[in-house]
Scaffold this motif. Structure first.
Motif: not given
Length: 109
Positions: A20-29
């Motif tokens: 998931v791309k966020t303003r803070a960078g990418c995270i994995a779910i």
């Protein structure tokens, strides 16, 4: 906490993951069973491997590049490897995946 909806639980298969791309960078779910999910950094600290492409087993993920194993609850590397990935609060409500938006704004993902 300030929760944001990032998608349907059914969009991630059991023992699967999505980036998931966020303003803070990418995270994995990661989804480890019927209703349990974890949110972490999407990048392995060893060689930058894409953790969302790793193998999910129990509450761990194995990096697809060099087989480092991370605990999805704590972010700590398991076994002889030394390292850690960031973890983020996440939950499931009414079939939707929610992550804490406030924490994402404070930490680089």
């Amino acid at each position: 906490m300030s929760w944001i909806d990032i998608g349907a639980l059914g969009d991630i298969p059991i023992r699967g993951a999505r980036k998931v791309k966020t303003r803070a960078g990418c995270i994995a779910i990661f989804r480890t069973d019927e209703t349990t999910i974890f949110a972490t950094s999407s990048t392995c600290p060893h060689k930058g491997g894409p953790l969302e492409e790793g193998i999910v087993h129990g509450t761990s993920v194995t990096c697809p590049l060099h087989n480092w194993v991370f605990d999805l609850e704590t972010g700590e590397a398991q076994g002889p490897d030394d390292g850690r990935i960031a973890t983020y609060p996440a939950k499931v409500e009414e079939g939707r995946i929610l992550i804490d938006a406030a924490l994402l704004g404070q930490k680089a993902a």
